[in-house]
Write a protein that holds these residues in place. Structure first.
Motif, PDB file in Angstrom:
ATOM      1  N   PHE A 110      98.523 140.733  45.923  1.00  0.00           N
ATOM      2  CA  PHE A 110      97.618 140.062  45.483  1.00  0.00           C
ATOM      3  C   PHE A 110      97.316 139.930  44.035  1.00  0.00           C
ATOM      4  N   GLU A 111      97.375 141.359  43.251  1.00  0.00           N
ATOM      5  CA  GLU A 111      97.085 141.126  42.088  1.00  0.00           C
ATOM      6  C   GLU A 111      98.372 140.416  41.354  1.00  0.00           C
ATOM      7  N   ARG A 112      99.403 140.896  41.671  1.00  0.00           N
ATOM      8  CA  ARG A 112     100.681 139.948  41.352  1.00  0.00           C
ATOM      9  C   ARG A 112     100.384 138.518  41.245  1.00  0.00           C
ATOM     10  N   LEU A 113      99.919 137.999  42.488  1.00  0.00           N
ATOM     11  CA  LEU A 113      99.770 136.596  42.779  1.00  0.00           C
ATOM     12  C   LEU A 113      98.590 135.998  41.744  1.00  0.00           C
ATOM     13  N   MET A 114      97.717 136.822  41.462  1.00  0.00           N
ATOM     14  CA  MET A 114      96.508 136.547  40.550  1.00  0.00           C
ATOM     15  C   MET A 114      97.232 136.162  39.266  1.00  0.00           C
ATOM     16  N   GLN A 115      98.121 137.324  38.582  1.00  0.00           N
ATOM     17  CA  GLN A 115      98.554 137.082  37.543  1.00  0.00           C
ATOM     18  C   GLN A 115      99.320 135.671  37.217  1.00  0.00           C
ATOM     19  N   LEU A 116     100.347 135.501  38.300  1.00  0.00           N
ATOM     20  CA  LEU A 116     101.138 134.413  38.323  1.00  0.00           C
ATOM     21  C   LEU A 116     100.562 133.227  38.312  1.00  0.00           C
ATOM     22  N   HIS A 117      98.978 133.259  38.983  1.00  0.00           N
ATOM     23  CA  HIS A 117      98.470 131.950  39.090  1.00  0.00           C
ATOM     24  C   HIS A 117      97.643 131.685  37.894  1.00  0.00           C
ATOM     25  N   SER A 118      97.603 132.602  36.872  1.00  0.00           N
ATOM     26  CA  SER A 118      97.061 132.267  35.490  1.00  0.00           C
ATOM     27  C   SER A 118      97.980 131.267  34.903  1.00  0.00           C
ATOM     28  N   PRO A 119      96.999 130.398  34.064  1.00  0.00           N
ATOM     29  CA  PRO A 119      95.481 130.552  33.539  1.00  0.00           C
ATOM     30  C   PRO A 119      94.614 129.993  34.420  1.00  0.00           C
ATOM     31  N   TYR A 120      94.961 129.646  35.877  1.00  0.00           N
ATOM     32  CA  TYR A 120      94.055 129.065  36.839  1.00  0.00           C
ATOM     33  C   TYR A 120      93.236 130.165  37.287  1.00  0.00           C
ATOM     34  N   PRO A 121      92.002 130.068  37.679  1.00  0.00           N
ATOM     35  CA  PRO A 121      91.091 131.075  38.432  1.00  0.00           C
ATOM     36  C   PRO A 121      91.614 131.539  39.771  1.00  0.00           C
ATOM     37  N   ALA A 122      91.293 132.955  40.131  1.00  0.00           N
ATOM     38  CA  ALA A 122      91.789 133.469  41.330  1.00  0.00           C
ATOM     39  C   ALA A 122      90.778 134.762  41.553  1.00  0.00           C
ATOM     40  N   VAL A 123      90.380 134.689  42.812  1.00  0.00           N
ATOM     41  CA  VAL A 123      89.128 135.681  43.110  1.00  0.00           C
ATOM     42  C   VAL A 123      89.805 136.278  44.631  1.00  0.00           C
ATOM     43  N   ILE A 124      89.515 137.844  44.613  1.00  0.00           N
ATOM     44  CA  ILE A 124      89.745 138.530  45.761  1.00  0.00           C
ATOM     45  C   ILE A 124      88.584 138.479  46.448  1.00  0.00           C
ATOM     46  N   LEU A 125      88.448 137.994  47.629  1.00  0.00           N
ATOM     47  CA  LEU A 125      87.034 138.342  48.380  1.00  0.00           C
ATOM     48  C   LEU A 125      87.019 139.005  49.719  1.00  0.00           C
ATOM     49  N   ASP A 126      86.126 139.775  50.229  1.00  0.00           N
ATOM     50  CA  ASP A 126      86.092 140.115  51.477  1.00  0.00           C
ATOM     51  C   ASP A 126      85.515 139.459  52.627  1.00  0.00           C
ATOM     52  N   THR A 127      85.102 140.127  53.813  1.00  0.00           N
ATOM     53  CA  THR A 127      84.703 139.050  54.810  1.00  0.00           C
ATOM     54  C   THR A 127      83.228 138.460  54.493  1.00  0.00           C
ATOM     55  N   TYR A 128      82.542 139.509  53.470  1.00  0.00           N
ATOM     56  CA  TYR A 128      81.116 138.730  53.160  1.00  0.00           C
ATOM     57  C   TYR A 128      81.079 138.466  51.626  1.00  0.00           C
ATOM     58  N   TRP A 129      82.258 137.923  51.164  1.00  0.00           N
ATOM     59  CA  TRP A 129      82.280 137.058  50.035  1.00  0.00           C
ATOM     60  C   TRP A 129      82.095 138.138  48.853  1.00  0.00           C
ATOM     61  N   ARG A 130      82.126 139.502  48.966  1.00  0.00           N
ATOM     62  CA  ARG A 130      82.198 140.487  47.793  1.00  0.00           C
ATOM     63  C   ARG A 130      83.233 140.429  47.046  1.00  0.00           C
ATOM     64  N   VAL A 131      83.147 140.363  45.833  1.00  0.00           N
ATOM     65  CA  VAL A 131      84.295 140.356  44.987  1.00  0.00           C
ATOM     66  C   VAL A 131      85.018 141.537  44.702  1.00  0.00           C
ATOM     67  N   ALA A 132      86.392 141.590  45.287  1.00  0.00           N
ATOM     68  CA  ALA A 132      87.348 142.930  45.176  1.00  0.00           C
ATOM     69  C   ALA A 132      88.008 142.637  43.904  1.00  0.00           C
ATOM     70  N   GLY A 133      88.142 141.593  43.172  1.00  0.00           N
ATOM     71  CA  GLY A 133      89.105 141.420  41.950  1.00  0.00           C
ATOM     72  C   GLY A 133      88.994 140.029  41.680  1.00  0.00           C
ATOM     73  N   THR A 134      89.431 139.844  40.330  1.00  0.00           N
ATOM     74  CA  THR A 134      89.720 138.514  39.706  1.00  0.00           C
ATOM     75  C   THR A 134      90.647 138.530  38.744  1.00  0.00           C
ATOM     76  N   ASN A 135      91.221 137.258  38.492  1.00  0.00           N
ATOM     77  CA  ASN A 135      91.951 137.440  36.775  1.00  0.00           C
ATOM     78  C   ASN A 135      90.793 137.135  35.827  1.00  0.00           C
ATOM     79  N   ALA A 136      91.295 136.714  34.736  1.00  0.00           N
ATOM     80  CA  ALA A 136      90.547 136.311  33.535  1.00  0.00           C
ATOM     81  C   ALA A 136      89.646 135.128  33.713  1.00  0.00           C
ATOM     82  N   ALA A 137      90.318 133.798  34.177  1.00  0.00           N
ATOM     83  CA  ALA A 137      89.589 132.715  34.531  1.00  0.00           C
ATOM     84  C   ALA A 137      88.706 132.908  35.642  1.00  0.00           C
ATOM     85  N   GLY A 138      89.395 133.476  36.837  1.00  0.00           N
ATOM     86  CA  GLY A 138      88.146 133.669  37.850  1.00  0.00           C
ATOM     87  C   GLY A 138      86.968 134.462  37.480  1.00  0.00           C
TER      88      GLY A 138
END
Length: 270
Positions: free
Chosen positions: A101-129
């Motif tokens: 997931f972290e690798r995909l976020m890096q590869l997705h840069s410069p566009y935003p990416a956010v890791i969310l759990d069931t209740y939409w709590r943020v478990a990680g982002t890239n810089a744009a996210g």
């Protein structure tokens, strides 16, 4: 196969099976046809006249699309030990998933990416996210995007097409709650959304100027137009993996694409 001592059984298996069959709106005949288990035997399982095997519980759990944690509960109710582990997102056991997931976020840069759990709590982002996730004070629990945007009118005001987005947002929450068999926390989010945007329940489709509904986000000096897509692991064996999704945002117009291409992303995802 290993059974727990009877004193450790929290409930009977039969009511659990009947409850999940009702949640999925299936008759005993429907479940019989889907699972290959006779309707007569299903009736005996529900009434407690027959005891299920471990394999039978897992078969019915898959057929009813029960979440892995609920399948564990059904196993325990019948006296078996759970089979699906539950880890926390930072745990070493989840390294293979977390690293990808972290690798995909890096590869997705410069566009935003956010890791969310069931209740939409943020478990990680890239810089744009991080543009869309207000900072959380150190030592505080992860922020839920639902709580942040429903509780903060100023944040909602930055979504210029909130009325359109609320319709899709509500539909997504309903689908996620249904998949979990009616999750109380997600149901409470739906009720809160209905209070904030009562028109979301009855509104028609959004205007079709784009193939997907775009988020119109006001940064103050410009408006970003973004489409999004979700990624989840398709064959989870750990309960935590079923609770984590990666949301990737894509520019919906040339101006938004040009803005993100000017961004640098030297820092690793958090």
């Amino acid at each position: 196969m290993t059974r727990l001592a009877p004193a450790l059984r929290p409930a009977d298996f039969g009511p659990i099976l009947r409850d999940w069959r009702h949640r999925r709106r299936m008759s005993q005949l429907d479940l019989s046809l889907e699972s290959g288990v006779s309707a007569r035997h299903l009736s005996c399982l529900e009434t407690g006249k027959a005891l299920p095997s471990r394999e039978m519980i897992l078969c019915l759990g898959r057929t009813l699309d029960m979440p892995l944690g609920e399948q564990n509960g059904a196993l325990e109710a019948a006296g078996f030990v759970p089979v699906y582990p539950q880890s926390d997102w930072p745990d070493e056991a989840l390294d293979p998933v977390r690293m990808q997931f972290e690798r995909l976020m890096q590869l997705h840069s410069p566009y935003p990416a956010v890791i969310l759990d069931t209740y939409w709590r943020v478990a990680g982002t890239n810089a744009a996210g991080r543009l869309f996730v207000p900072p959380v004070q150190e030592g505080q629990p992860p922020a839920s995007l639902i709580d942040l945007y429903l509780d903060t009118p100023e944040l909602r005001a930055r979504i210029l097409n909130w009325d359109e987005l609320a319709v899709a947002f509500r539909a997504r929450l309903v689908a996620e709650a249904r998949a979990l068999g009616g999750d109380a926390q997600l149901q409470s989010y739906i009720a809160r959304l209905d209070a904030v945007s009562p028109e979301a329940r009855l509104a028609g489709p959004a205007s079709a100027d784009l193939p997907c509904l775009a988020l119109k986000f006001d940064l103050g000096d410009r408006v970003l137009s973004l489409m999004s897509g979700l990624m989840q692991m398709s064959t989870p064996l750990n309960i935590a993996v079923t609770e984590i999704k990666l949301e990737l945002f894509f520019p919906a117009d040339a101006e938004t694409e040009a803005f993100f291409k000017t961004m640098a992303d030297p820092a690793p995802p958090r």
